[in-house]
Motif scaffolding. Structure first.
Motif, short mmCIF file in Angstrom:
data_model
loop_
_atom_site.label_atom_id
_atom_site.label_comp_id
_atom_site.label_asym_id
_atom_site.label_seq_id
_atom_site.Cartn_x
_atom_site.Cartn_y
_atom_site.Cartn_z
N GLU A 115 0.83 -1.20 0.00
CA GLU A 115 0.00 0.00 0.00
C GLU A 115 0.87 1.26 0.00
O GLU A 115 0.48 2.29 -0.54
N GLY A 116 2.05 1.18 0.60
CA GLY A 116 2.94 2.33 0.64
C GLY A 116 3.40 2.74 -0.75
O GLY A 116 3.40 3.94 -1.09
N GLU A 117 3.79 1.76 -1.55
CA GLU A 117 4.20 2.07 -2.94
C GLU A 117 3.04 2.69 -3.71
O GLU A 117 3.22 3.65 -4.47
N ARG A 118 1.85 2.14 -3.50
CA ARG A 118 0.66 2.69 -4.18
C ARG A 118 0.38 4.11 -3.70
O ARG A 118 0.13 5.00 -4.51
N ASN A 119 0.44 4.31 -2.38
CA ASN A 119 0.11 5.63 -1.82
C ASN A 119 1.09 6.71 -2.27
O ASN A 119 0.70 7.86 -2.49
N ARG A 120 2.36 6.34 -2.41
CA ARG A 120 3.34 7.31 -2.91
C ARG A 120 2.99 7.71 -4.34
O ARG A 120 3.02 8.90 -4.70
N ALA A 121 2.64 6.72 -5.15
CA ALA A 121 2.27 7.02 -6.54
C ALA A 121 1.01 7.89 -6.58
O ALA A 121 0.89 8.80 -7.42
N ILE A 122 0.08 7.65 -5.66
CA ILE A 122 -1.16 8.43 -5.60
C ILE A 122 -0.87 9.89 -5.27
O ILE A 122 -1.34 10.80 -5.95
N LEU A 123 -0.10 10.12 -4.20
CA LEU A 123 0.18 11.50 -3.79
C LEU A 123 1.01 12.24 -4.84
O LEU A 123 0.76 13.42 -5.12
N GLU A 124 1.97 11.55 -5.44
CA GLU A 124 2.78 12.17 -6.48
C GLU A 124 1.91 12.55 -7.68
O GLU A 124 2.08 13.62 -8.27
N THR A 125 0.94 11.71 -8.01
CA THR A 125 0.06 11.98 -9.15
C THR A 125 -0.89 13.13 -8.84
O THR A 125 -1.10 14.03 -9.68
N LEU A 126 -1.47 13.15 -7.64
CA LEU A 126 -2.36 14.23 -7.25
C LEU A 126 -1.65 15.58 -7.33
O LEU A 126 -2.18 16.55 -7.89
N TYR A 127 -0.45 15.62 -6.78
CA TYR A 127 0.27 16.89 -6.71
C TYR A 127 0.93 17.25 -8.05
O TYR A 127 0.92 18.41 -8.47
N SER A 128 1.49 16.27 -8.73
CA SER A 128 2.19 16.53 -9.99
C SER A 128 1.24 16.97 -11.10
O SER A 128 1.61 17.76 -11.96
N CYS A 129 0.00 16.45 -11.06
CA CYS A 129 -0.94 16.72 -12.16
C CYS A 129 -2.13 17.58 -11.76
O CYS A 129 -2.95 17.94 -12.61
N GLY A 130 -2.28 17.89 -10.46
CA GLY A 130 -3.37 18.76 -10.02
C GLY A 130 -4.74 18.16 -10.22
O GLY A 130 -5.69 18.85 -10.58
N LEU A 131 -4.88 16.86 -9.93
CA LEU A 131 -6.14 16.17 -10.20
C LEU A 131 -7.17 16.35 -9.09
O LEU A 131 -6.83 16.53 -7.93
N ARG A 132 -8.44 16.29 -9.47
CA ARG A 132 -9.51 16.12 -8.51
C ARG A 132 -9.47 14.67 -8.03
O ARG A 132 -9.01 13.78 -8.76
N VAL A 133 -10.01 14.40 -6.83
CA VAL A 133 -9.91 13.05 -6.29
C VAL A 133 -10.69 12.05 -7.17
O VAL A 133 -10.24 10.91 -7.37
N THR A 134 -11.83 12.46 -7.72
CA THR A 134 -12.60 11.56 -8.59
C THR A 134 -11.82 11.26 -9.87
O THR A 134 -11.87 10.13 -10.38
N GLU A 135 -11.10 12.24 -10.38
CA GLU A 135 -10.28 12.02 -11.58
C GLU A 135 -9.17 11.02 -11.29
O GLU A 135 -8.81 10.22 -12.15
N LEU A 136 -8.64 11.07 -10.08
CA LEU A 136 -7.57 10.15 -9.70
C LEU A 136 -8.07 8.71 -9.62
O LEU A 136 -7.48 7.80 -10.20
N ILE A 137 -9.17 8.49 -8.90
CA ILE A 137 -9.62 7.11 -8.67
C ILE A 137 -10.20 6.47 -9.93
O ILE A 137 -10.25 5.24 -10.03
N THR A 138 -10.60 7.28 -10.91
CA THR A 138 -11.12 6.73 -12.16
C THR A 138 -10.06 6.68 -13.26
O THR A 138 -10.37 6.29 -14.40
N LEU A 139 -8.83 7.04 -12.93
CA LEU A 139 -7.75 7.03 -13.93
C LEU A 139 -7.49 5.61 -14.41
O LEU A 139 -7.40 4.67 -13.61
N LYS A 140 -7.38 5.44 -15.72
CA LYS A 140 -7.18 4.11 -16.33
C LYS A 140 -5.74 3.95 -16.80
O LYS A 140 -5.05 4.92 -17.12
N ILE A 141 -5.30 2.70 -16.88
CA ILE A 141 -3.99 2.42 -17.46
C ILE A 141 -3.96 2.89 -18.91
O ILE A 141 -2.96 3.40 -19.40
N SER A 142 -5.10 2.73 -19.59
CA SER A 142 -5.18 3.15 -21.00
C SER A 142 -5.17 4.67 -21.15
O SER A 142 -5.09 5.18 -22.27
N ASP A 143 -5.24 5.40 -20.02
CA ASP A 143 -5.16 6.87 -20.06
C ASP A 143 -3.72 7.37 -19.94
O ASP A 143 -3.49 8.58 -19.98
N LEU A 144 -2.77 6.45 -19.75
CA LEU A 144 -1.37 6.85 -19.57
C LEU A 144 -0.67 6.91 -20.92
O LEU A 144 -0.57 5.89 -21.62
#
Length: 299
Positions: A131-160
Motif C-alpha cells: 500500500e505504501g508504494e501505491r500511496n506514494r504514486a497516488i500523492l505524487e500523481t495528485l500533486y504533480s498533475c493537479g487532479l480532482r480526487v474523482t479524476e484520480l480514482i477513475t484514472l485508467k492504465i489506458s489513459d497513460l
C-alpha cells in the motif's frame, strides 16, 4: 406528475443532457427534497408548476436559520436550475427564483501546503508495504498533475501516454483533457504497476483501473481522504487538508514559479478562467515581483 416525478425527470436531464457528476446531481436532489419536506411540514399543497415566489421565500427564510450563507447560495442556485429546467420542458412559463437573490458571500481562498509540507507527507509513507508504494504514486500523481480526487480514482492504465509525457483525464461533465506528467511521477506509477499491481488478483471490470485497493477494486474517494489525513497526523501537520489541498497547492506553486493563468486553467480543467483567478489572491508575493519587474515606475 408529483414532485418526485419531476425530480426524477430533472435528475435524468442533469446526468444525460448536462453530463453532471453524481455528486452534483445528488446535491441538487437533496436541495429539492428539503423544499418538499418544508411543504409537507407546513401542509402546503402546491405543485412544481404552481409554486410561487412567496412560498419559496418562506422556504429560504426557514433554512437560513439552519445553514450558512454559502449553503443558502448553493440551494438557491440549485432551485433556480430546477425551475429553468421546467421552463425548458414547457411545464411552466416563469421562474419563481428570478427575483430571489442569493446572500453575498466572500470568496473562500483554498488552503494550500508548502513544498516542504508535501515532501514531508510523502516521506512519511511506509514504503515497506504494498500500500505504501501505491500511496506514494497516488500523492505524487495528485500533486504533480493537479487532479480532482474523482479524476484520480477513475484514472485508467489506458489513459497513460507516458511516451508523449501526458495522461488523459476525464473531468466534470465527462470532459477530457491531457495533462503533462513529470518523469519522476511516471517512474513512481510504473514502479507501483510493476511491483504491486502486477501481482494483485483484480476483480472483473477493474482490469484497466490504475489504482486498486487490496481487494482488486477501484479505490473510493473516502479512502484517498483517509490516506492523506493519516499522513498529516503522522507528521503533526495541523492544517485541515484533503486531496483537494494538493490540487490547490499544484496551482499555487505553478503560479509562484511564473506559470501563466491560462496554462493553469487548461491543466486544472476549469471551464472559466475566473475560477482559476482565485489563485492570484493566494500569491501576493508573485504579484509584487510582477510589479517590480514589469512596471515602468518600479524604481
Amino acid at each position: 406528475m408529483n414532485w418526485n416525478s419531476y425530480i426524477k425527470s430533472f435528475q435524468s436531464y442533469l446526468k444525460i443532457e448536462r453530463g453532471l457528476s453524481k455528486n452534483t446531481v445528488d446535491n441538487y436532489t437533496f436541495d429539492l427534497e428539503r423544499l418538499c419536506l418544508f411543504l409537507n411540514q407546513n401542509t402546503i399543497s402546491i405543485s412544481p408548476e404552481k409554486i410561487n415566489e412567496e412560498v419559496i421565500q418562506q422556504f429560504i427564510y426557514s433554512i437560513s436559520k439552519e445553514v450558512n450563507a454559502r449553503s443558502q447560495s448553493r440551494i438557491i442556485s440549485g432551485l433556480r436550475s430546477f425551475f429553468s429546467y421546467l421552463i425548458f420542458e414547457d411545464y411552466r412559463s416563469d421562474n419563481p427564483m428570478e427575483l430571489i437573490e442569493a446572500p453575498r458571500i466572500g470568496r473562500k481562498l483554498p488552503d494550500t501546503l508548502s513544498v516542504d509540507d508535501i515532501d514531508n507527507l510523502i516521506s512519511a509513507i511506509d514504503l515497506s508495504t504494498d500500500e505504501g508504494e501505491r500511496n506514494r504514486a497516488i500523492l505524487e500523481t495528485l500533486y504533480s498533475c493537479g487532479l480532482r480526487v474523482t479524476e484520480l480514482i477513475t484514472l485508467k492504465i489506458s489513459d497513460l501516454f507516458f511516451d508523449e509525457g501526458f495522461i488523459k483525464i476525464t473531468g466534470k461533465g465527462n470532459k477530457q483533457r491531457f495533462v503533462p506528467v513529470a518523469k519522476s511521477t511516471q517512474n513512481y506509477i510504473e514502479l507501483y504497476k510493476n511491483t504491486v499491481r502486477l501481482h494483485q488478483k483484480i476483480v472483473k471490470g477493474h482490469e484497466d483501473t490504475l489504482f486498486l485497493n487490496r481487494r482488486g477494486k477501484q479505490l473510493t474517494r473516502a479512502m484517498i481522504f483517509t490516506i492523506i489525513k493519516s499522513l498529516a497526523v503522522k507528521i503533526n501537520l495541523t492544517k485541515n487538508i484533503s486531496p483537494h489541498t494538493l490540487r490547490h497547492s499544484f496551482a499555487t506553486h505553478l503560479l509562484e514559479n511564473g506559470a501563466d493563468l491560462r496554462s493553469i486553467q487548461i491543466m486544472l480543467g476549469h471551464e472559466s478562467i475566473t475560477t482559476t483567478e482565485i489563485y492570484v489572491h493566494l500569491d501576493r508575493k508573485h504579484l509584487t515581483q510582477i510589479i517590480n519587474t514589469f512596471h515602468p515606475r518600479k524604481t
